[in-house]
Design an enzyme around this catalytic site. Structure first.
Site, mmCIF file in Angstrom:
data_model
loop_
_atom_site.group_PDB
_atom_site.id
_atom_site.type_symbol
_atom_site.label_atom_id
_atom_site.label_comp_id
_atom_site.label_asym_id
_atom_site.label_seq_id
_atom_site.Cartn_x
_atom_site.Cartn_y
_atom_site.Cartn_z
ATOM 1 N N ASN A 87 3.064 8.969 6.503
ATOM 2 C CA ASN A 87 3.885 7.683 6.291
ATOM 3 C C ASN A 87 5.062 7.589 7.197
ATOM 4 O O ASN A 87 5.965 8.400 7.119
ATOM 5 C CB ASN A 87 4.281 7.788 4.869
ATOM 6 C CG ASN A 87 5.296 6.691 4.415
ATOM 7 O OD1 ASN A 87 5.237 5.651 5.177
ATOM 8 N ND2 ASN A 87 5.768 6.756 3.278
ATOM 9 N N TRP A 88 4.870 6.658 8.301
ATOM 10 C CA TRP A 88 5.909 6.648 9.222
ATOM 11 C C TRP A 88 6.849 5.847 8.635
ATOM 12 O O TRP A 88 8.119 5.975 9.597
ATOM 13 C CB TRP A 88 5.392 5.895 10.590
ATOM 14 C CG TRP A 88 4.316 6.680 11.089
ATOM 15 C CD1 TRP A 88 3.401 7.689 10.806
ATOM 16 C CD2 TRP A 88 3.687 6.279 12.432
ATOM 17 N NE1 TRP A 88 2.839 8.621 11.680
ATOM 18 C CE2 TRP A 88 2.652 7.435 12.664
ATOM 19 C CE3 TRP A 88 3.948 5.380 13.528
ATOM 20 C CZ2 TRP A 88 1.838 7.525 13.838
ATOM 21 C CZ3 TRP A 88 2.959 5.238 14.629
ATOM 22 C CH2 TRP A 88 1.935 6.537 14.812
ATOM 23 N N LYS A 89 7.093 5.158 7.630
ATOM 24 C CA LYS A 89 8.107 4.576 7.202
ATOM 25 C C LYS A 89 8.601 3.432 8.141
ATOM 26 O O LYS A 89 7.789 3.018 9.194
ATOM 27 C CB LYS A 89 9.110 5.302 6.636
ATOM 28 C CG LYS A 89 8.646 6.541 5.782
ATOM 29 C CD LYS A 89 9.737 7.292 4.896
ATOM 30 C CE LYS A 89 9.112 8.199 4.070
ATOM 31 N NZ LYS A 89 10.029 8.892 3.299
ATOM 32 N N HIS B 4 5.093 3.326 -3.230
ATOM 33 C CA HIS B 4 6.267 4.393 -2.857
ATOM 34 C C HIS B 4 7.552 4.425 -3.474
ATOM 35 O O HIS B 4 8.078 3.345 -3.751
ATOM 36 C CB HIS B 4 6.249 4.439 -1.398
ATOM 37 C CG HIS B 4 6.929 5.476 -0.938
ATOM 38 N ND1 HIS B 4 8.387 5.823 -0.795
ATOM 39 C CD2 HIS B 4 6.423 6.661 -0.355
ATOM 40 C CE1 HIS B 4 8.721 7.015 -0.167
ATOM 41 N NE2 HIS B 4 7.310 7.516 0.335
ATOM 42 N N GLU C 134 10.404 4.581 -2.360
ATOM 43 C CA GLU C 134 11.427 3.805 -1.654
ATOM 44 C C GLU C 134 11.434 2.294 -2.142
ATOM 45 O O GLU C 134 12.092 1.450 -2.239
ATOM 46 C CB GLU C 134 11.281 4.141 -0.239
ATOM 47 C CG GLU C 134 11.840 5.571 0.061
ATOM 48 C CD GLU C 134 11.151 6.250 1.227
ATOM 49 O OE1 GLU C 134 10.716 5.636 2.206
ATOM 50 O OE2 GLU C 134 11.379 7.353 1.384
ATOM 51 N N GLU D 176 4.903 12.402 -5.643
ATOM 52 C CA GLU D 176 6.022 12.857 -4.868
ATOM 53 C C GLU D 176 7.409 12.737 -5.574
ATOM 54 O O GLU D 176 7.838 11.823 -6.004
ATOM 55 C CB GLU D 176 6.191 11.701 -3.729
ATOM 56 C CG GLU D 176 4.981 11.254 -2.874
ATOM 57 C CD GLU D 176 5.345 10.669 -1.565
ATOM 58 O OE1 GLU D 176 4.933 11.219 -0.526
ATOM 59 O OE2 GLU D 176 5.765 9.686 -1.567
ATOM 60 N N GLY E 59 12.465 13.591 2.006
ATOM 61 C CA GLY E 59 13.506 13.565 3.073
ATOM 62 C C GLY E 59 14.586 14.470 2.933
ATOM 63 O O GLY E 59 15.535 14.156 3.595
ATOM 64 N N SER F 23 8.926 16.211 1.764
ATOM 65 C CA SER F 23 9.383 17.516 2.583
ATOM 66 C C SER F 23 8.158 18.592 2.950
ATOM 67 O O SER F 23 8.426 19.613 3.008
ATOM 68 C CB SER F 23 10.769 18.017 1.962
ATOM 69 O OG SER F 23 11.581 17.248 2.102
#
Ligand code: PGA
Length: 253
Positions: free
Chosen positions: A9-11, A98, A100, A170, A176, A216
């Site tokens: 997931n490159w975000k 997700h 976020e 997650e 992160g 992570s």
């Protein structure tokens, strides 16, 4: 055997040029070093999907996914991208829910259920994310919350539709932060999720759904996490932006 999957997931990272070089590096390394049938997916930002899809080519060992889609089919939703648009670009995967998106864009359980329906109606394979924030874990309510997230997002499906879903667990406190769940914590929660799926959809379906761990994941912890019985691979953020790290994680799966 359930499908093993490692998804990156490159975000909201990389320029177009960086995205193309990262893809080129991954194609080379994966071709040279990766054996076995682990599924590899990269999820770049929307504007790069088409270019990277062409770069990967039809028979690519690496598949592509979007990081989100809107729940509506089309219309006056400025700035949004529908599942139908992704289908028209032949994008096979889409991340939905997700943490976020839940946290910064206030996506609700009901909305995520609609996104799942839109994605499935367009033949996309959703990677549905769940996971608890730190305060929920500290209060001991993580099982309850994650079960609720799964119920809200997925329990309206029938067993056939459920077989098309990939779940990513997650824990938000591990995303992160450099702090990973222990193998015991990961396995415990993956089993909670699996058992919840058994109760609703039956053994056969529940045993087919890949459950990825995210938070992570790095080259030095991937092997241990992926060795858990109910962990079928990983959803990788930060480490998926470094070709060497991502390929080492793929090899661990
Ligand atoms: P991380 O992100 O690997 O950087 O913790 C994981 C994710 O958010 O999917």
């Amino acid at each position: 055997m359930r499908q093993r999957i490692v998804a990156g997931n490159w975000k909201m990272n990389t320029t177009l040029l960086e995205a193309k070089s990262l893809t080129a590096e991954l194609m080379g390394m994966v071709g040279d070093e990766v054996r076995g049938d682990v599924k590899i997916i990269i999820c770049p930002p929307y504007p790069y999907l088409h270019a990277l899809q062409s770069q990967l080519g039809k028979s690519a060992r690496i598949e592509i996914g979007a990081q989100n889609c809107n729940e509506h089919a089309s219309g006056a939703y400025t700035g949004e991208v529908s599942a139908g648009m992704l289908k028209s670009m032949e994008v096979p995967y889409v991340i939905i829910g997700h943490s976020e998106r839940r946290q910064y864009f206030f996506e609700s359980g009901k909305q995520l259920a609609q996104k799942i329906d839109g994605a499935l109606a367009n033949g996309l394979k959703p990677i549905f994310c769940c996971g608890e924030p730190l305060e929920v874990r500290e209060a001991g309510d993580h099982e309850t919350l994650v079960k609720e997230q799964i119920e809200e997002g997925l329990f309206h499906l029938n067993a056939e539709a459920m077989k098309k879903i990939v779940i990513a667990y997650e824990p938000v406190w591990a995303i992160g932060t450099g702090k990973t769940a222990t193998t015991a914590q990961a396995q415990e929660m993956h089993l909670v999720i699996r058992k919840h799926l058994v109760d609703k959809f039956g053994e056969e379906t529940a045993n087919m759904v890949p459950i990825l761990y995210g938070g992570s994941v790095k080259p030095d912890n991937a092997k241990e996490i992926f060795s858990c019985a109910d962990v079928d691979g990983g959803l990788v953020g930060g480490a998926s932006l470094k070709s060497r790290d991502f390929v080492e994680i793929i090899k661990s799966a």
